[in-house]
Every structure is written in structure tokens, then in C-alpha cells.
Design a protein around this motif. Structure first.
Motif, mmCIF file in Angstrom:
data_model
loop_
_atom_site.group_PDB
_atom_site.id
_atom_site.type_symbol
_atom_site.label_atom_id
_atom_site.label_comp_id
_atom_site.label_asym_id
_atom_site.label_seq_id
_atom_site.Cartn_x
_atom_site.Cartn_y
_atom_site.Cartn_z
ATOM 1 N N SER A 81 0.396 -1.281 -2.588
ATOM 2 C CA SER A 81 0.084 -0.143 -1.708
ATOM 3 C C SER A 81 -0.279 1.083 -2.535
ATOM 4 N N GLY A 84 -4.034 1.118 -3.490
ATOM 5 C CA GLY A 84 -5.086 1.063 -2.486
ATOM 6 C C GLY A 84 -5.115 -0.161 -1.599
ATOM 7 N N PHE A 85 -4.151 -1.058 -1.734
ATOM 8 C CA PHE A 85 -4.100 -2.238 -0.869
ATOM 9 C C PHE A 85 -3.346 -1.892 0.407
ATOM 10 N N GLU A 86 -3.749 -2.548 1.493
ATOM 11 C CA GLU A 86 -3.086 -2.363 2.779
ATOM 12 C C GLU A 86 -2.643 -3.712 3.308
ATOM 13 N N VAL A 87 -1.550 -3.708 4.050
ATOM 14 C CA VAL A 87 -1.075 -4.943 4.672
ATOM 15 C C VAL A 87 -2.135 -5.407 5.661
ATOM 16 N N GLU A 89 -3.624 -7.231 8.853
ATOM 17 C CA GLU A 89 -3.242 -7.616 10.203
ATOM 18 C C GLU A 89 -3.590 -9.091 10.359
ATOM 19 N N GLU A 92 -8.593 -9.916 9.625
ATOM 20 C CA GLU A 92 -9.533 -8.871 9.233
ATOM 21 C C GLU A 92 -10.859 -9.187 9.916
ATOM 22 N N MET A 129 -2.156 -8.710 1.635
ATOM 23 C CA MET A 129 -2.656 -7.345 1.503
ATOM 24 C C MET A 129 -4.122 -7.388 1.099
ATOM 25 N N ARG A 131 -7.708 -4.828 -0.117
ATOM 26 C CA ARG A 131 -8.274 -3.545 -0.536
ATOM 27 C C ARG A 131 -9.789 -3.619 -0.406
#
Length: 137
Positions: A81, A84-87, A89, A92, A129, A131
Motif C-alpha cells: 500500500s 501505490g498498490f491497492e487491494v 475488489e 478489476e 493487490m 497498482r
């Protein structure tokens, strides 16, 4: 055992004494999708920026190749995180034609990215995750 077919994907980090203190790989799966794999540092190297630097090198490689998305399966959510990585959903947004092509892939990493049942269930509890990269040509 040595994994020769994947050796070109790896980067390693050494300390001043030449001791191996980290490794990581970038596995390109599709024209716009790659996975960071096996990012690890030795206990002695933790907190010294080794993981951060290796991740930067892998992300730079992805950008040079024109990859626009990089994902990982990790327990280190806070670390990724911070970079710049996001979990992810459940799904995608993927173009339906690309999704159809990805479904035909035999690469288990692609199946993991798509969260397909044909791979073993994520019993370890890794977090998926992703990015987005800003790639320009």
C-alpha cells in the motif's frame, strides 16, 4: 532445485559483503498485466530499504515493457500500500475480449489474478493487490 525458465524474471540484492539479502521477480502475463512474485528480504536487511528498492526496479521493468498494471498476492498489505498498490475488489475492470483470452491461459498467476476456481483456493489468506502504472510511449 533451480527454476531455469523463470531465472530471467528475478532480481537479487546483495549487501557490501556480497551476501544475498533479497530477491524478487516480475512475471509478465499479458500485454498490460504483470505480477510481482517472490519479493523477500533477509531478516538482517529488513527496514533498510532493500524491499523498496527491489520493488522499484521491478516496477521500472514493467513500465519499460509497457505494462500498465502490476499485481501481487501478499501478506504485506501495508508495505505494498505504501508503494501505490491497492487491494483488488472481486473483479478489476477487464475488457471482455481480453478476459476471454486470459481465461485460456495456462499460467496459474493469471488464474489467481482473475480469482478463478481452477487454481487452489487461497487458504493462506493472501491479499490480492494491484497498482496502475502510468506508461507513456
Amino acid at each position: 532445485m533451480t527454476y531455469y525458465e523463470n531465472i530471467q524474471e528475478f532480481v537479487v540484492a546483495e549487501n557490501e559483503s556480497g551476501e544475498l539479502v533479497g530477491c524478487g521477480a516480475l512475471h509478465v502475463m499479458w500485454e498490460d498485466l504483470a505480477e510481482v512474485r517472490t519479493l523477500a528480504t533477509s531478516v538482517k536487511a529488513r527496514g533498510q530499504g532493500v524491499g523498496r528498492r527491489m520493488l522499484e526496479v521491478l516496477i521500472d521493468r514493467a513500465a519499460e515493457l509497457g505494462v500498465s498494471r502490476v499485481f501481487c498476492l501478499t501478506f504485506e498489505v501495508e508495505f505494498f500500500s505504501a508503494h501505490g498498490f491497492e487491494v483488488m475488489e472481486n473483479q478489476e475492470s477487464i475488457d471482455p475480449n481480453v478476459f476471454a483470452e486470459l481465461l485460456r491461459s495456462h499460467d496459474e498467476g493469471v488464474a489467481e489474478f482473475l480469482d478463478l476456481a481452477r487454481v487452489k483456493p487461497n487458504t493462506l489468506g493472501n491479499t490480492r493487490m494491484i497498482r496502475q502504472l502510468h506508461v507513456s510511449f
